[in-house]
Write a protein that holds these residues in place. Structure first.
Motif, mmCIF file in Angstrom:
data_model
loop_
_atom_site.group_PDB
_atom_site.id
_atom_site.type_symbol
_atom_site.label_atom_id
_atom_site.label_comp_id
_atom_site.label_asym_id
_atom_site.label_seq_id
_atom_site.Cartn_x
_atom_site.Cartn_y
_atom_site.Cartn_z
ATOM 1 N N SER A 87 0.866 -1.181 0.000
ATOM 2 C CA SER A 87 0.000 0.000 0.000
ATOM 3 C C SER A 87 0.897 1.222 0.000
ATOM 4 O O SER A 87 1.985 1.214 0.572
ATOM 5 C CB SER A 87 -0.932 0.007 1.209
ATOM 6 O OG SER A 87 -0.215 0.236 2.389
ATOM 7 N N ASP A 89 0.947 5.315 0.862
ATOM 8 C CA ASP A 89 0.215 6.231 1.739
ATOM 9 C C ASP A 89 0.410 7.716 1.467
ATOM 10 O O ASP A 89 -0.311 8.528 2.039
ATOM 11 C CB ASP A 89 0.619 5.982 3.193
ATOM 12 C CG ASP A 89 0.246 4.603 3.670
ATOM 13 O OD1 ASP A 89 -0.725 4.051 3.137
ATOM 14 O OD2 ASP A 89 0.915 4.079 4.560
ATOM 15 N N ARG A 117 -5.764 5.868 0.005
ATOM 16 C CA ARG A 117 -4.525 5.096 -0.109
ATOM 17 C C ARG A 117 -4.569 4.319 -1.413
ATOM 18 O O ARG A 117 -5.638 4.069 -1.960
ATOM 19 C CB ARG A 117 -4.414 4.077 1.023
ATOM 20 C CG ARG A 117 -4.094 4.666 2.351
ATOM 21 C CD ARG A 117 -4.144 3.589 3.396
ATOM 22 N NE ARG A 117 -2.833 3.371 3.959
ATOM 23 C CZ ARG A 117 -2.611 2.642 5.028
ATOM 24 N NH1 ARG A 117 -3.588 2.031 5.632
ATOM 25 N NH2 ARG A 117 -1.408 2.493 5.496
ATOM 26 N N ILE A 142 -12.185 -5.187 5.779
ATOM 27 C CA ILE A 142 -11.131 -5.269 6.793
ATOM 28 C C ILE A 142 -11.733 -5.978 7.995
ATOM 29 O O ILE A 142 -12.810 -5.628 8.451
ATOM 30 C CB ILE A 142 -10.645 -3.881 7.244
ATOM 31 C CG1 ILE A 142 -9.989 -3.130 6.102
ATOM 32 C CG2 ILE A 142 -9.666 -4.010 8.398
ATOM 33 C CD1 ILE A 142 -9.549 -1.737 6.484
ATOM 34 N N GLY A 145 -7.753 -6.282 11.576
ATOM 35 C CA GLY A 145 -6.495 -5.717 11.099
ATOM 36 C C GLY A 145 -5.997 -6.273 9.784
ATOM 37 O O GLY A 145 -4.915 -5.929 9.335
ATOM 38 N N ARG A 177 -9.020 5.790 3.073
ATOM 39 C CA ARG A 177 -7.946 5.622 4.058
ATOM 40 C C ARG A 177 -8.484 4.932 5.302
ATOM 41 O O ARG A 177 -9.550 5.252 5.788
ATOM 42 C CB ARG A 177 -7.369 6.996 4.428
ATOM 43 C CG ARG A 177 -6.172 6.929 5.342
ATOM 44 C CD ARG A 177 -5.543 8.294 5.496
ATOM 45 N NE ARG A 177 -4.682 8.629 4.391
ATOM 46 C CZ ARG A 177 -3.436 8.175 4.252
ATOM 47 N NH1 ARG A 177 -2.931 7.370 5.125
ATOM 48 N NH2 ARG A 177 -2.703 8.550 3.229
ATOM 49 N N ALA A 178 -7.729 3.968 5.797
ATOM 50 C CA ALA A 178 -8.077 3.233 7.017
ATOM 51 C C ALA A 178 -6.801 2.600 7.548
ATOM 52 O O ALA A 178 -5.734 2.714 6.933
ATOM 53 C CB ALA A 178 -9.124 2.163 6.724
ATOM 54 N N TYR A 179 -6.922 1.914 8.678
ATOM 55 C CA TYR A 179 -5.762 1.251 9.261
ATOM 56 C C TYR A 179 -5.895 -0.260 9.135
ATOM 57 O O TYR A 179 -6.949 -0.820 9.373
ATOM 58 C CB TYR A 179 -5.620 1.613 10.747
ATOM 59 C CG TYR A 179 -4.562 0.785 11.425
ATOM 60 C CD1 TYR A 179 -3.215 1.077 11.235
ATOM 61 C CD2 TYR A 179 -4.907 -0.312 12.196
ATOM 62 C CE1 TYR A 179 -2.239 0.296 11.813
ATOM 63 C CE2 TYR A 179 -3.935 -1.099 12.785
ATOM 64 C CZ TYR A 179 -2.603 -0.783 12.584
ATOM 65 O OH TYR A 179 -1.640 -1.566 13.150
ATOM 66 N N TRP A 180 -4.807 -0.917 8.736
ATOM 67 C CA TRP A 180 -4.695 -2.367 8.757
ATOM 68 C C TRP A 180 -3.219 -2.677 8.914
ATOM 69 O O TRP A 180 -2.361 -1.821 8.710
ATOM 70 C CB TRP A 180 -5.258 -3.019 7.489
ATOM 71 C CG TRP A 180 -4.550 -2.592 6.243
ATOM 72 C CD1 TRP A 180 -3.385 -3.076 5.725
ATOM 73 C CD2 TRP A 180 -4.963 -1.551 5.347
ATOM 74 N NE1 TRP A 180 -3.049 -2.417 4.576
ATOM 75 C CE2 TRP A 180 -3.998 -1.478 4.318
ATOM 76 C CE3 TRP A 180 -6.053 -0.693 5.311
ATOM 77 C CZ2 TRP A 180 -4.100 -0.565 3.272
ATOM 78 C CZ3 TRP A 180 -6.141 0.208 4.273
ATOM 79 C CH2 TRP A 180 -5.178 0.264 3.270
ATOM 80 N N HIS A 181 -2.917 -3.920 9.275
ATOM 81 C CA HIS A 181 -1.506 -4.273 9.414
ATOM 82 C C HIS A 181 -1.068 -5.336 8.420
ATOM 83 O O HIS A 181 0.109 -5.630 8.301
ATOM 84 C CB HIS A 181 -1.174 -4.715 10.853
ATOM 85 C CG HIS A 181 -1.970 -5.864 11.350
ATOM 86 N ND1 HIS A 181 -1.649 -7.168 11.076
ATOM 87 C CD2 HIS A 181 -3.098 -5.903 12.102
ATOM 88 C CE1 HIS A 181 -2.529 -7.962 11.648
ATOM 89 N NE2 HIS A 181 -3.425 -7.225 12.265
#
Length: 190
Positions: A87, A89, A117, A142, A145, A177-181
């Motif tokens: 990804s 950013d 993203r 998602i 995570g 846009r978001a959060y993941w690992h």
């Protein structure tokens, strides 16, 4: 309590051991109840000021992200020859990662980096043309995570001749846009 007893509490040398213990227990009870009320007040303040509820320890519910744009490439602008998922950013990360193409050329549009993203999935280099990658879904899920990205691999028709040229197919997708690992590619059928 008479005047002498109050003075005894103020001057520990004049009071007996049981009276001192009682005074200590009473002061401790007042201190703990005050701290508990203060902590509850802080917690209430935090909860009302926050936009989202505090995270729970239970399993997180799946979230879906909107797919804003997708573009397939027969010759990926990502350097290298091996399979890769990543990804991007920011504009500086784009410049450091993608070779010789700006956002408009590679994606067909300008990316709003504060809200979006870019995902990139590239296959290993192939000795023939015709294989193409697509991102067919309008949303990406998602959960805990992990971003589950559905990607379809389209093979060339069996009747057509394959050109013998080195290609590296890839697909680029712009998402909210978001959060993941971690990103997991989910193969889909044509």
């Amino acid at each position: 309590m008479n005047h002498t007893s109050a003075q005894s509490l103020l001057h520990p040398t004049r009071c007996s051991q049981p009276v001192r213990r009682l005074a200590f227990v009473l002061l401790a009870a007042v201190a703990f109840s005050t701290a508990d009320v203060s902590a509850q007040g802080l917690q209430t303040t935090r909860s009302t000021e926050a936009d989202t509820p505090p995270p729970s320890r239970s399993r997180a519910a799946p979230t879906t992200l909107r797919v804003i744009s997708t573009r397939s490439h027969m010759q990926c602008p990502l350097p290298g020859k091996n399979s890769r998922v990543l990804s991007i950013d920011s504009p500086s990360e784009w410049e450091d990662t993608i070779e010789h193409q700006d956002e408009r050329t590679a994606l067909g549009r300008k990316v709003r980096w504060s809200k979006e993203r870019v995902l990139v999935y590239a296959l290993d280099a192939k000795p023939h043309a015709g294989i193409r990658l697509e991102s067919p879904s309008r949303v990406i899920r998602i959960s805990q995570g992990i971003l589950y990205w559905p990607v379809r691999q389209v093979l060339p028709e069996t009747r057509t001749e394959k050109a013998t040229v080195l290609t590296r197919p890839c697909v680029m997708t712009t998402i909210d846009r978001a959060y993941w690992h971690r990103i997991r590619i989910v193969p889909t059928r044509p």
